[in-house]
Design an enzyme around this catalytic site. Structure first.
Site, mmCIF file in Angstrom:
data_model
loop_
_atom_site.group_PDB
_atom_site.id
_atom_site.type_symbol
_atom_site.label_atom_id
_atom_site.label_comp_id
_atom_site.label_asym_id
_atom_site.label_seq_id
_atom_site.Cartn_x
_atom_site.Cartn_y
_atom_site.Cartn_z
ATOM 1 N N ASN A 1 0.808 -1.232 0.000
ATOM 2 C CA ASN A 1 0.000 0.000 0.000
ATOM 3 C C ASN A 1 0.838 1.277 0.000
ATOM 4 O O ASN A 1 0.398 2.307 0.496
ATOM 5 C CB ASN A 1 -0.965 0.027 1.200
ATOM 6 C CG ASN A 1 -1.898 -1.170 1.164
ATOM 7 O OD1 ASN A 1 -2.381 -1.546 0.087
ATOM 8 N ND2 ASN A 1 -2.126 -1.790 2.305
ATOM 9 N N ARG A 2 2.036 1.175 -0.527
ATOM 10 C CA ARG A 2 2.941 2.334 -0.611
ATOM 11 C C ARG A 2 3.324 2.894 0.759
ATOM 12 O O ARG A 2 3.804 4.019 0.862
ATOM 13 C CB ARG A 2 2.345 3.456 -1.490
ATOM 14 C CG ARG A 2 2.067 3.010 -2.936
ATOM 15 C CD ARG A 2 3.378 2.642 -3.612
ATOM 16 N NE ARG A 2 3.218 2.223 -5.004
ATOM 17 C CZ ARG A 2 3.225 0.942 -5.418
ATOM 18 N NH1 ARG A 2 3.343 -0.044 -4.555
ATOM 19 N NH2 ARG A 2 3.125 0.661 -6.701
ATOM 20 N N LEU A 3 3.070 2.106 1.823
ATOM 21 C CA LEU A 3 3.496 2.563 3.160
ATOM 22 C C LEU A 3 4.872 1.958 3.446
ATOM 23 O O LEU A 3 5.044 1.103 4.316
ATOM 24 C CB LEU A 3 2.471 2.160 4.228
ATOM 25 C CG LEU A 3 1.114 2.855 4.100
ATOM 26 C CD1 LEU A 3 0.204 2.505 5.272
ATOM 27 C CD2 LEU A 3 1.289 4.377 4.039
#
Ligand SMILES: Cc1cc2nc3c(=O)[nH]c(=O)nc-3n(C[C@H](O)[C@H](O)[C@H](O)COP(=O)(O)O)c2cc1C
Length: 214
Positions: free
Chosen positions: A191-193
Site C-alpha cells: 500500500n505504498r506505506l
C-alpha cells in the site's frame, strides 16, 4: 505517448523494524548486502549510482562498482581526471545509491569523498586483470576522442610495451573513499506505506536514527 501508468507492483518482501536496528548504518548495510546476494539477485549487487555536483552546475549520476566498505566508508575506483573526478575536486559532497529490485530495497548514502591512500589504490590496481590495467592507462576517461580506432590503436601500442611486464598504476587513477554522514534505508511495503529509516551522524560521530514518511 508511451504510457507506463499501469506498471504496478506490490512490495512485500521484508520490513524495517526499529527494535532490530543496529547502532550504525554500516552493519545494516552489510546485512542487507548479504541478504541481497543470497536472494539470488542477478547482475552486480555492488553496482551503485554516484552523484556529484558538476562544474557546469548540473548534478550528474553514473554507475560505478563498490569495491570495499568498512566502518570508515565506501570505496570505488576511477580516473581522477574524469568528469566525476573534477567535480569531486571542486565539491567532495557526493551521494551514492543502490536499488536492489530483488529485495525491494534502496539505500541512499550522503557522504564526503576523499582519495584513498596511494597504497590502497596500488593494491587494488595490482589485483586487476592485465587487460583492465591497460584499459585504465589507455582511456582518457570523459575526454572527447576522435574514434574507437584511436583507443584500440593505443591499446595495441601498450600491449606491446607491457608484454609480460607489470603495468604501473597511472597517477590519475585510484580510489575514492566516501565517508557517510547520512544513510537512508528504504524497504518497499504494501500500500505504498514503505519503511524508511535514516541514520544521521551526530557531532560526537554517533548515529541517530529516525523513521521517515514514505
Ligand atoms: C555496471 C557499471 C559499472 C561501472 N563501474 C565503473 C567503475 O567502477 N569505475 C568507473 O570509473 N566507471 C565505471 N563505470 C562507468 C561509469 O558509469 C562512467 O561512464 C565513467 O566512470 C565516466 O563517468 P564521468 O565521465 O561522469 O566521470 C561503470 C558503468 C557501469 C554501467
Amino acid at each position: 505517448m508511451t504510457d507506463l501508468s499501469n506498471y504496478r507492483k506490490v512490495y512485500d518482501k521484508s520490513e524495517l523494524v526499529e527494535g532490530n536496528l543496529p547502532e550504525d548504518p554500516i552493519t545494516l548495510f552489510k546485512n542487507w548486502f548479504i541478504e541481497v546476494e543470497e536472494s539470488g539477485a542477478h547482475g552486480e549487487v555492488n553496482a551503485m549510482t554516484v552523484s556529484t555536483f558538476g562544474l557546469d552546475g548540473f548534478p550528474k549520476n553514473r554507475v560505478v562498482l563498490l569495491k570495499q566498505f568498512t566502518f570508515e566508508g565506501f570505496t570505488f575506483y576511477t580516473n581522477y581526471n574524469s568528469e566525476k573526478g573534477r567535480a569531486i575536486a571542486a565539491n567532495p559532497n557526493v551521494c551514492l545509491s543502490f536499488f536492489w529490485q530483488e529485495m525491494e530495497r534502496q539505500v541512499i548514502i550522503k557522504g564526503v569523498a576523499e582519495k584513498t591512500s596511494v597504497n590502497n589504490s596500488d593494491g587494488y590496481f595490482e589485483s586487476r586483470p592485465h587487460g583492465s590495467q591497460l584499459g585504465a592507462r589507455v582511456s582518457p576517461q570523459s575526454e572527447v576522442i576522435p574514434s574507437r580506432h584511436y583507443l584500440e590503436n593505443n591499446l595495441k601500442v601498450l600491449e606491446a610495451e607491457f608484454d609480460g611486464k607489470e603495468v604501473p598504476r597511472p597517477e590519475h587513477w585510484g580510489g575514492y573513499l566516501v565517508k557517510p554522514v547520512e544513510v537512508e534505508f528504504w524497504q518497499g511495503r504494501p500500500n505504498r506505506l514503505h519503511d524508511r529509516i535514516r541514520y544521521k551522524m551526530q557531532e560526537d560521530y554517533s548515529w541517530k536514527t529516525d523513521r521517515i514518511a514514505p
